[in-house]
Every structure is written in structure tokens, then in C-alpha cells.
Design a protein around this motif. Structure first.
Motif, mmCIF file in Angstrom:
data_model
loop_
_atom_site.group_PDB
_atom_site.id
_atom_site.type_symbol
_atom_site.label_atom_id
_atom_site.label_comp_id
_atom_site.label_asym_id
_atom_site.label_seq_id
_atom_site.Cartn_x
_atom_site.Cartn_y
_atom_site.Cartn_z
ATOM 1 N N LEU A 1 42.732 36.382 39.742
ATOM 2 C CA LEU A 1 41.942 37.502 39.222
ATOM 3 C C LEU A 1 40.475 37.102 39.073
ATOM 4 C CD1 LEU A 1 42.060 40.387 38.156
ATOM 5 C CD2 LEU A 1 42.416 39.434 35.882
ATOM 6 N N GLY A 2 40.241 35.900 38.580
ATOM 7 C CA GLY A 2 38.859 35.413 38.455
ATOM 8 C C GLY A 2 38.174 35.303 39.799
ATOM 9 N N ALA A 3 38.878 34.802 40.813
ATOM 10 C CA ALA A 3 38.298 34.694 42.152
ATOM 11 C C ALA A 3 37.975 36.073 42.722
ATOM 12 C CB ALA A 3 39.244 33.943 43.071
ATOM 13 N N LYS B 1 33.935 40.035 44.189
ATOM 14 C CA LYS B 1 33.433 41.417 44.128
ATOM 15 C C LYS B 1 31.961 41.456 43.762
ATOM 16 C CE LYS B 1 34.027 45.738 41.575
ATOM 17 N NZ LYS B 1 33.520 46.569 42.621
ATOM 18 N N TYR B 2 31.575 40.683 42.758
ATOM 19 C CA TYR B 2 30.198 40.777 42.284
ATOM 20 C C TYR B 2 29.223 39.866 43.011
ATOM 21 C CZ TYR B 2 31.843 43.850 38.686
ATOM 22 O OH TYR B 2 32.393 44.923 38.039
ATOM 23 N N GLU C 1 29.374 43.767 46.173
ATOM 24 C CA GLU C 1 28.355 44.627 45.551
ATOM 25 C C GLU C 1 26.984 44.449 46.191
ATOM 26 O OE1 GLU C 1 28.801 47.133 43.423
ATOM 27 O OE2 GLU C 1 30.955 46.729 43.505
ATOM 28 N N PRO C 2 26.489 43.212 46.425
ATOM 29 C CA PRO C 2 25.212 43.085 47.138
ATOM 30 C C PRO C 2 25.258 43.657 48.550
ATOM 31 C CG PRO C 2 25.733 41.032 46.046
ATOM 32 C CD PRO C 2 26.937 41.910 45.924
ATOM 33 N N ARG C 3 26.406 43.542 49.219
ATOM 34 C CA ARG C 3 26.526 44.092 50.572
ATOM 35 C C ARG C 3 26.457 45.609 50.546
ATOM 36 N NH1 ARG C 3 31.401 41.799 53.930
ATOM 37 N NH2 ARG C 3 30.127 39.949 53.703
ATOM 38 N N LYS C 4 27.147 46.232 49.586
ATOM 39 C CA LYS C 4 27.088 47.686 49.475
ATOM 40 C C LYS C 4 25.670 48.153 49.164
ATOM 41 C CE LYS C 4 30.233 48.744 46.453
ATOM 42 N NZ LYS C 4 31.341 49.286 45.645
ATOM 43 N N GLN C 5 24.966 47.409 48.314
ATOM 44 C CA GLN C 5 23.590 47.772 47.979
ATOM 45 C C GLN C 5 22.678 47.620 49.183
ATOM 46 O OE1 GLN C 5 22.683 49.149 45.046
ATOM 47 N NE2 GLN C 5 20.770 49.543 46.079
ATOM 48 N N ALA C 6 22.887 46.586 49.992
ATOM 49 C CA ALA C 6 22.073 46.390 51.196
ATOM 50 C C ALA C 6 22.293 47.520 52.191
ATOM 51 C CB ALA C 6 22.407 45.039 51.830
#
Length: 76
Positions: A28-30, A35-36, A40-45
């Protein structure tokens, strides 16, 4: 002096009770870290790129460069 016999009965269950929660927590930690730090940076790009992307302008530039064989440049 002899070594005591290892206890084999219930060994798998005992080890699973110890290792299974650790495995789920690490997995779960991995997943949260991935994800973050990756998604998330890829979706923002992608969102930033498509905010200012003009598909018609890009198509006309490729047509003028002769990328397409079935589309004539506008000067012909």
C-alpha cells in the motif's frame, strides 16, 4: 548436548500472521508513493500540454513539411 527439534506444526500460519500485514502495508505504501511521485505529475504535465495545444496548427505544420502523402500542401 542435542538441539531441540523445530516446531513444524502451525509454522506457516504463525509466519503468515507476522508477515502478511507487513506485506500489505509495504504494498500500500509503494502504491501511494508511486501515485504521488509518478502518476500525478504525469497527469499534470498532460493537462498543461493540452491547455495550449492547437491540433489544427500542428496539422498544418506537418502538412507543409510534407509528412502526409495523401494531403497536398496548401500552396499547390
Amino acid at each position: 548436548m542435542s538441539l531441540p527439534k523445530p516446531v513444524m506444526r502451525g509454522l506457516l500460519g504463525k509466519r503468515l500472521r507476522f508477515h502478511l500485514p507487513i506485506a500489505f502495508t509495504l504494498a500500500l505504501g509503494a502504491a501511494v508513493v508511486f501515485k504521488y511521485t509518478v502518476t500525478e505529475p504525469r497527469k499534470q504535465a498532460y493537462a498543461d500540454f493540452y491547455k495550449k495545444y492547437d491540433a489544427v496548427k500542428e496539422f498544418n505544420a506537418m502538412r507543409e513539411a510534407g509528412v502526409f502523402e495523401s494531403v497536398r500542401p496548401s500552396g499547390e
